[in-house]
Design a protein around this motif. Structure first.
Motif, PDB file in Angstrom:
ATOM      1  N   ILE A  70       0.841  -1.190   0.000  1.00 15.04           N
ATOM      2  CA  ILE A  70       0.000   0.000   0.000  1.00 15.04           C
ATOM      3  C   ILE A  70       0.880   1.245   0.000  1.00 15.04           C
ATOM      4  CG2 ILE A  70      -1.708   1.312   1.321  1.00 15.04           C
ATOM      5  CD1 ILE A  70      -2.856  -1.311   2.296  1.00 15.04           C
ATOM      6  N   GLU A  71       0.618   2.123  -0.939  1.00 14.46           N
ATOM      7  CA  GLU A  71       1.408   3.331  -1.086  1.00 14.46           C
ATOM      8  C   GLU A  71       1.329   4.197   0.172  1.00 14.46           C
ATOM      9  OE1 GLU A  71      -0.960   2.206  -3.025  1.00 14.46           O
ATOM     10  OE2 GLU A  71      -0.505   2.438  -5.152  1.00 14.46           O
ATOM     11  N   GLY A  72       2.463   4.725   0.589  1.00  9.78           N
ATOM     12  CA  GLY A  72       2.492   5.653   1.713  1.00  9.78           C
ATOM     13  C   GLY A  72       2.597   5.019   3.080  1.00  9.78           C
ATOM     14  N   HIS A  73       2.598   3.686   3.156  1.00  8.14           N
ATOM     15  CA  HIS A  73       2.588   3.029   4.468  1.00  8.14           C
ATOM     16  C   HIS A  73       3.869   3.285   5.266  1.00  8.14           C
ATOM     17  CE1 HIS A  73       5.054  -0.134   2.523  1.00  8.14           C
ATOM     18  NE2 HIS A  73       5.478  -0.361   3.757  1.00  8.14           N
ATOM     19  N   SER A  74       4.960   3.573   4.568  1.00  4.95           N
ATOM     20  CA  SER A  74       6.240   3.752   5.262  1.00  4.95           C
ATOM     21  C   SER A  74       6.509   5.197   5.677  1.00  4.95           C
ATOM     22  CB  SER A  74       7.387   3.266   4.364  1.00  4.95           C
ATOM     23  OG  SER A  74       7.431   4.007   3.150  1.00  4.95           O
ATOM     24  N   ARG A  75       5.577   6.092   5.387  1.00  2.00           N
ATOM     25  CA  ARG A  75       5.779   7.485   5.767  1.00  2.00           C
ATOM     26  C   ARG A  75       5.757   7.644   7.288  1.00  2.00           C
ATOM     27  NH1 ARG A  75       4.548  11.315   1.775  1.00  2.00           N
ATOM     28  NH2 ARG A  75       4.837  12.852   3.434  1.00  2.00           N
ATOM     29  N   GLU A  76       6.505   8.598   7.788  1.00  2.00           N
ATOM     30  CA  GLU A  76       6.598   8.792   9.235  1.00  2.00           C
ATOM     31  C   GLU A  76       5.286   9.323   9.812  1.00  2.00           C
ATOM     32  OE1 GLU A  76       9.277  11.187  12.565  1.00  2.00           O
ATOM     33  OE2 GLU A  76       9.529  11.603  10.445  1.00  2.00           O
ATOM     34  N   MET A  77       4.685  10.299   9.122  1.00  3.81           N
ATOM     35  CA  MET A  77       3.430  10.885   9.584  1.00  3.81           C
ATOM     36  C   MET A  77       2.294  10.206   8.850  1.00  3.81           C
ATOM     37  SD  MET A  77       4.440  13.296  11.735  1.00  3.81           S
ATOM     38  CE  MET A  77       3.323  14.686  11.825  1.00  3.81           C
ATOM     39  N   VAL A  78       1.762   9.141   9.436  1.00  3.44           N
ATOM     40  CA  VAL A  78       0.738   8.352   8.762  1.00  3.44           C
ATOM     41  C   VAL A  78      -0.370   7.972   9.745  1.00  3.44           C
ATOM     42  CG1 VAL A  78       1.959   6.177   9.194  1.00  3.44           C
ATOM     43  CG2 VAL A  78       0.335   6.337   7.286  1.00  3.44           C
ATOM     44  N   ILE A  79      -1.593   7.960   9.236  1.00  2.00           N
ATOM     45  CA  ILE A  79      -2.751   7.533  10.008  1.00  2.00           C
ATOM     46  C   ILE A  79      -3.506   6.495   9.185  1.00  2.00           C
ATOM     47  CG2 ILE A  79      -4.939   8.202  11.092  1.00  2.00           C
ATOM     48  CD1 ILE A  79      -3.792  11.005  11.448  1.00  2.00           C
ATOM     49  N   TRP A  80      -3.753   5.332   9.781  1.00  2.00           N
ATOM     50  CA  TRP A  80      -4.585   4.306   9.157  1.00  2.00           C
ATOM     51  C   TRP A  80      -5.994   4.414   9.741  1.00  2.00           C
ATOM     52  CZ3 TRP A  80      -2.842  -0.119   6.098  1.00  2.00           C
ATOM     53  CH2 TRP A  80      -1.469  -0.123   5.846  1.00  2.00           C
ATOM     54  N   CYS A  81      -6.981   4.629   8.889  1.00  2.00           N
ATOM     55  CA  CYS A  81      -8.391   4.579   9.292  1.00  2.00           C
ATOM     56  C   CYS A  81      -9.012   3.392   8.578  1.00  2.00           C
ATOM     57  CB  CYS A  81      -9.117   5.865   8.897  1.00  2.00           C
ATOM     58  SG  CYS A  81      -8.508   7.357   9.688  1.00  2.00           S
ATOM     59  N   GLY A  82      -9.440   2.396   9.302  1.00  2.00           N
ATOM     60  CA  GLY A  82      -9.913   1.237   8.562  1.00  2.00           C
ATOM     61  C   GLY A  82     -10.761   0.254   9.317  1.00  2.00           C
ATOM     62  N   ASP A  83     -11.479  -0.527   8.527  1.00  2.80           N
ATOM     63  CA  ASP A  83     -12.171  -1.708   9.020  1.00  2.80           C
ATOM     64  C   ASP A  83     -11.360  -2.890   8.524  1.00  2.80           C
ATOM     65  OD1 ASP A  83     -13.734  -3.881   9.530  1.00  2.80           O
ATOM     66  OD2 ASP A  83     -15.497  -3.179   8.463  1.00  2.80           O
ATOM     67  N   PHE A  84     -10.588  -3.474   9.434  1.00  2.72           N
ATOM     68  CA  PHE A  84      -9.724  -4.591   9.076  1.00  2.72           C
ATOM     69  C   PHE A  84     -10.428  -5.934   9.282  1.00  2.72           C
ATOM     70  CE2 PHE A  84      -7.128  -1.010  10.265  1.00  2.72           C
ATOM     71  CZ  PHE A  84      -6.129  -0.979   9.311  1.00  2.72           C
ATOM     72  N   ASN A  85     -11.683  -5.887   9.753  1.00  7.85           N
ATOM     73  CA  ASN A  85     -12.419  -7.098  10.106  1.00  7.85           C
ATOM     74  C   ASN A  85     -11.558  -7.993  10.974  1.00  7.85           C
ATOM     75  OD1 ASN A  85     -15.261  -7.702   9.283  1.00  7.85           O
ATOM     76  ND2 ASN A  85     -14.518  -6.812   7.358  1.00  7.85           N
ATOM     77  N   ALA A  86     -10.997  -7.373  12.010  1.00  4.72           N
ATOM     78  CA  ALA A  86     -10.147  -8.082  12.967  1.00  4.72           C
ATOM     79  C   ALA A  86     -10.708  -7.872  14.369  1.00  4.72           C
ATOM     80  CB  ALA A  86      -8.714  -7.579  12.878  1.00  4.72           C
ATOM     81  N   HIS A  87     -11.216  -8.930  14.952  1.00  2.24           N
ATOM     82  CA  HIS A  87     -11.769  -8.865  16.306  1.00  2.24           C
ATOM     83  C   HIS A  87     -10.674  -9.209  17.312  1.00  2.24           C
ATOM     84  CE1 HIS A  87     -16.058  -8.844  14.964  1.00  2.24           C
ATOM     85  NE2 HIS A  87     -15.520  -9.443  13.914  1.00  2.24           N
ATOM     86  N   SER A  88     -10.537  -8.380  18.341  1.00  3.22           N
ATOM     87  CA  SER A  88      -9.537  -8.663  19.367  1.00  3.22           C
ATOM     88  C   SER A  88      -9.934  -7.984  20.679  1.00  3.22           C
ATOM     89  CB  SER A  88      -8.159  -8.175  18.933  1.00  3.22           C
ATOM     90  OG  SER A  88      -7.229  -8.306  19.988  1.00  3.22           O
ATOM     91  N   ASN A  89      -9.691  -8.681  21.791  1.00  7.09           N
ATOM     92  CA  ASN A  89      -9.937  -8.043  23.087  1.00  7.09           C
ATOM     93  C   ASN A  89      -8.907  -6.968  23.386  1.00  7.09           C
ATOM     94  OD1 ASN A  89      -7.715  -9.643  23.650  1.00  7.09           O
ATOM     95  ND2 ASN A  89      -8.878 -11.154  24.829  1.00  7.09           N
ATOM     96  N   MET A  90      -7.866  -6.880  22.563  1.00  4.83           N
ATOM     97  CA  MET A  90      -6.859  -5.838  22.729  1.00  4.83           C
ATOM     98  C   MET A  90      -7.498  -4.455  22.569  1.00  4.83           C
ATOM     99  SD  MET A  90      -3.430  -5.068  20.465  1.00  4.83           S
ATOM    100  CE  MET A  90      -2.921  -6.777  20.548  1.00  4.83           C
TER     101      MET A  90
END
Length: 204
Positions: free
Chosen positions: A118-138
């Motif tokens: 995914i383009e831009g993932h290695s940038r220092e100032m980055v924000i991921w907004c997403g539905d990863f369909n990942a359930h976790s008690n974390m």
């Protein structure tokens, strides 16, 4: 200050008018709006007054899709978008730029190799907004599924932290219970200054 809203629409065609009404009631001016499950087609337009949009529609079948709306008064550029259903934009605010990766996973098994493309993932100032369909008690889920390990790998590999505070971000239509599927990930530099919260539906 950059103000970002993310929302799971389940069709902007069906729920877009109500969403516009919600936005009109907000006192805080939004800079970026990330909408998932937009259900738009390439020939179907959806406009929010005062915003430009970068879309990744589903070209075949129904459902899916994500749209990133950027306030027309903010400088931005599209960094990339892909068939894995993501949109990446870089926005400038107060002479500083932030890459926003808007990601939607329609219940598939993801791999770290795919995510690192995914383009831009290695940038220092980055924000991921997403539905990863990942359930976790974390981050507040009641179960743990197969995508959680990948999210942990992403956070470790890309030096990210999760801003979620265990509050539900969505109502499960099958159970009526709150679930945590919409995640916000960022680096520790931004994580120390970002304020994160869940907004409840405005009353009319």
């Amino acid at each position: 200050m950059l103000v970002i809203l993310q929302w799971y629409a389940r069709s902007l065609v069906a729920n877009g008018l109500e969403f516009k009404g919600y936005l009109n009631q907000m006192e805080e001016k939004l800079n970026v709006i990330c909408v998932r499950e937009s259900w738009l087609k390439p020939k179907l337009d959806f406009v929010i007054k005062g915003y430009v949009s970068v879309r990744r529609d589903r070209e075949e079948g129904t459902g899916d899709g994500c749209v990133t709306f950027i306030n027309s008064g903010i400088q931005y550029r599209m960094v990339g978008k892909g068939s894995e259903i993501y949109v990446v934009v870089e926005v400038w605010k107060e002479d500083k730029s932030v890459v926003i990766i808007h990601f939607y996973n329609p219940c598939k098994q993801m791999t770290l190799e795919e995510m690192k493309k995914i383009e831009g993932h290695s940038r220092e100032m980055v924000i991921w907004c997403g539905d990863f369909n990942a359930h976790s008690n974390m981050w507040g889920g009641s179960v743990i599924d197969r995508n959680v390990q990948l999210i942990e790998e992403i956070m470790d590999e890309m030096n990210l932290i999760c801003l979620n505070d265990r509050r539900g971000t969505r109502i499960d239509m099958r159970t009526g219970q709150e679930v945590v599927l919409d995640l916000t990930l960022t680096n520790s530099r931004l994580g120390g200054i970002i304020k994160w919260k869940v907004l409840r539906k405005c009353t009319r």
